[in-house]
Design a protein around this motif. Structure first.
Motif, short mmCIF file in Angstrom:
data_model
loop_
_atom_site.label_atom_id
_atom_site.label_comp_id
_atom_site.label_asym_id
_atom_site.label_seq_id
_atom_site.Cartn_x
_atom_site.Cartn_y
_atom_site.Cartn_z
N ASP A 80 -23.01 32.46 -83.64
CA ASP A 80 -21.68 32.11 -83.14
C ASP A 80 -20.68 32.23 -84.30
O ASP A 80 -20.54 31.31 -85.11
N VAL A 81 -20.02 33.36 -84.40
CA VAL A 81 -19.10 33.61 -85.52
C VAL A 81 -17.95 32.63 -85.50
O VAL A 81 -17.54 32.10 -86.56
N ASP A 82 -17.40 32.36 -84.33
CA ASP A 82 -16.30 31.41 -84.24
C ASP A 82 -16.74 30.01 -84.66
O ASP A 82 -15.97 29.25 -85.26
N GLY A 83 -17.99 29.68 -84.36
CA GLY A 83 -18.52 28.38 -84.75
C GLY A 83 -18.59 28.22 -86.26
O GLY A 83 -18.35 27.13 -86.79
N ILE A 84 -18.89 29.32 -86.97
CA ILE A 84 -18.92 29.28 -88.44
C ILE A 84 -17.52 29.03 -88.99
O ILE A 84 -17.33 28.23 -89.92
N LEU A 85 -16.53 29.69 -88.43
CA LEU A 85 -15.15 29.51 -88.88
C LEU A 85 -14.68 28.07 -88.65
O LEU A 85 -14.03 27.47 -89.52
N LEU A 86 -15.00 27.52 -87.49
CA LEU A 86 -14.62 26.14 -87.20
C LEU A 86 -15.33 25.17 -88.14
O LEU A 86 -14.74 24.17 -88.57
N LEU A 87 -16.59 25.46 -88.47
CA LEU A 87 -17.33 24.60 -89.38
C LEU A 87 -16.72 24.63 -90.78
O LEU A 87 -16.58 23.59 -91.43
N LYS A 88 -16.31 25.79 -91.24
CA LYS A 88 -15.67 25.90 -92.56
C LYS A 88 -14.37 25.11 -92.60
O LYS A 88 -14.07 24.43 -93.59
N GLN A 89 -13.60 25.20 -91.51
CA GLN A 89 -12.35 24.43 -91.46
C GLN A 89 -12.63 22.93 -91.46
O GLN A 89 -11.93 22.16 -92.13
N PHE A 90 -13.67 22.53 -90.74
CA PHE A 90 -14.03 21.12 -90.70
C PHE A 90 -14.43 20.61 -92.08
O PHE A 90 -13.98 19.55 -92.52
N LEU A 91 -15.27 21.38 -92.80
CA LEU A 91 -15.72 20.96 -94.12
C LEU A 91 -14.58 20.92 -95.13
O LEU A 91 -14.53 20.06 -96.00
N SER A 92 -13.63 21.87 -94.99
CA SER A 92 -12.51 21.92 -95.94
C SER A 92 -11.59 20.71 -95.78
O SER A 92 -10.86 20.36 -96.71
N HIS A 93 -11.60 20.08 -94.60
CA HIS A 93 -10.78 18.89 -94.38
C HIS A 93 -11.39 17.66 -95.06
O HIS A 93 -10.68 16.68 -95.33
N HIS A 94 -12.70 17.71 -95.32
CA HIS A 94 -13.38 16.53 -95.88
C HIS A 94 -13.76 16.70 -97.34
O HIS A 94 -13.87 15.72 -98.07
N PHE A 95 -13.99 17.95 -97.78
CA PHE A 95 -14.40 18.20 -99.16
C PHE A 95 -13.61 19.39 -99.71
O PHE A 95 -13.07 20.21 -98.95
N GLU A 96 -13.57 19.46 -101.02
CA GLU A 96 -12.98 20.63 -101.66
C GLU A 96 -14.08 21.68 -101.80
O GLU A 96 -15.00 21.53 -102.61
N ILE A 97 -13.99 22.73 -101.00
CA ILE A 97 -15.06 23.71 -100.96
C ILE A 97 -14.53 25.09 -101.33
O ILE A 97 -13.33 25.36 -101.28
N LYS A 98 -15.47 25.95 -101.71
CA LYS A 98 -15.15 27.32 -102.05
C LYS A 98 -16.07 28.24 -101.26
O LYS A 98 -17.29 28.08 -101.30
N ASP A 99 -15.48 29.19 -100.56
CA ASP A 99 -16.24 30.16 -99.78
C ASP A 99 -16.67 31.30 -100.70
O ASP A 99 -15.85 32.04 -101.24
N LEU A 100 -17.97 31.44 -100.89
CA LEU A 100 -18.51 32.46 -101.80
C LEU A 100 -18.82 33.77 -101.08
O LEU A 100 -19.38 34.67 -101.69
N GLY A 101 -18.49 33.87 -99.81
CA GLY A 101 -18.69 35.11 -99.08
C GLY A 101 -20.10 35.26 -98.55
O GLY A 101 -20.87 34.30 -98.51
N PRO A 102 -20.46 36.46 -98.12
CA PRO A 102 -21.81 36.71 -97.58
C PRO A 102 -22.88 36.36 -98.62
O PRO A 102 -22.68 36.54 -99.82
N LEU A 103 -24.01 35.88 -98.14
CA LEU A 103 -25.09 35.44 -99.01
C LEU A 103 -25.67 36.62 -99.80
O LEU A 103 -26.08 37.63 -99.22
N SER A 104 -25.70 36.49 -101.13
CA SER A 104 -26.27 37.54 -101.98
C SER A 104 -27.19 36.97 -103.06
O SER A 104 -28.09 37.67 -103.53
#
Length: 307
Positions: A95-119
């Motif tokens: 669920d791609v949209d679910g991932i985006l919503l989860l990132k927005q949710f986490l950013s509201h509670h913690f200071e996070i950094k998106d590192l992009g696709p897993l490598s």
């Protein structure tokens, strides 16, 4: 995803006091009461995980019964998995949209950094193409070989000599067992992507308390073998079937000390290997048939758990 200053997010449920830092203006007879966790505090990691778990549960996730750091959310749109390791997390979902919503949710509670696709994650290198994923530990292995001074060496055809039977009394004791113990600990982690060394590592790890020269030579043979398989990778195809298949085997009286046999098994999901193990049996088998039965029992137990 990476959480910045993760341990500082933990809420303390107990009263914790600390002495003022050197150079501060507090009176010498005063102490500070902590409102939040600090790095270096024994309960900082526990407080951070409790904070993250309660937060992610508010987003509809539940903790997996198989691993407490794995969180799962199932909706009509798909399943989302989140794996946490201290301040690093992996998120995957259909669920791609679910991932985006989860990132927005986490950013509201913690200071996070998106590192992009897993490598890269904990020494594991992950690469992808349109139909497959590949898992390796080339950099981790290369660093280990450099540490052992084996950047230029002959490469054996197998990680262990044929019919090799190490015992606790062969050869002379090593004057300093520190390097042996460190290298064995390092190659244990390599079993994550190198099922071909699992049995050899199982053998050399039995002598960490009092390693001797034959054990040291066997360990360095494994390292030299790894140099030849440095860029071998595990392959996981998107078109692989979901049929679970197991292979089991056992030696008989493989250990010259207590005459125990060793169980070995591996599991494939379609064409992709997902689990493997080499372990000494808990009982002494009186025949090769009995050793095979013990191996099948261990394999069946793992099969039921995976299923």
């Amino acid at each position: 995803m990476d959480v910045k200053n993760a341990l500082l997010n933990g809420d303390l449920l107990e009263e914790v006091y600390m002495q003022p830092l050197p150079g501060s203006t507090y009176p010498p007879h005063k102490v500070c009461k902590l409102q939040r966790a600090l790095y270096g505090l024994k309960k900082a990691s526990q407080a951070w995980f409790a904070k993250f778990r309660s937060t992610i549960h508010d987003c509809g996730f539940t903790s997996s019964s198989y691993d407490t750091v794995l969180f799962v959310r199932k909706t009509a749109r798909g399943t989302t998995l989140l794996l946490l390791y201290v301040d690093d997390m992996i998120i995957t979902s259909d669920d791609v949209d679910g991932i985006l919503l989860l990132k927005q949710f986490l950013s509201h509670h913690f200071e996070i950094k998106d590192l992009g696709p897993l490598s890269y994650f904990l020494g594991l290198e992950i690469s992808h193409d349109s139909t497959s994923s590949f898992l390796s530990q080339a950099k981790y292995t290369s660093d280990l070989l450099a540490r052992a001074g084996l950047t230029d060496c002959k490469i054996p055809s197998s990680p262990l000599e044929t019919q090799s039977r190490l015992s606790p009394l062969d050869g002379s004791l090593l004057s300093n067992a520190t390097l042996y113990c460190q290298l064995v600990g390092n190659i244990v982690y390599l079993i994550v992507t190198h099922s071909d060394i699992a049995y050899a590592v199982h053998i050399v790890s039995q002598y960490m308390s009092a390693p001797r020269t034959p054990h040291y030579n066997a360990l360095f043979r494994i390292l030299r073998y790894l140099k030849g398989t440095l860029f071998h990778r595990l392959h996981y195809s998107a078109h692989s079937s979901l049929q679970l298949c197991a292979f089991s085997d056992a030696d008989w009286v493989g250990d010259p000390t207590n005459h125990r046999s060793t169980t070995g098994f591996c599991f494939f999901l379609g064409n992709s290997i997902i689990s493997w193990r080499n372990k000494k049996q808990s009982l002494t088998a009186y025949s090769s048939t009995e050793a095979e039965h013990h191996a099948l029992a261990d394999t069946t137990q793992e099969l039921l758990w995976l299923h």
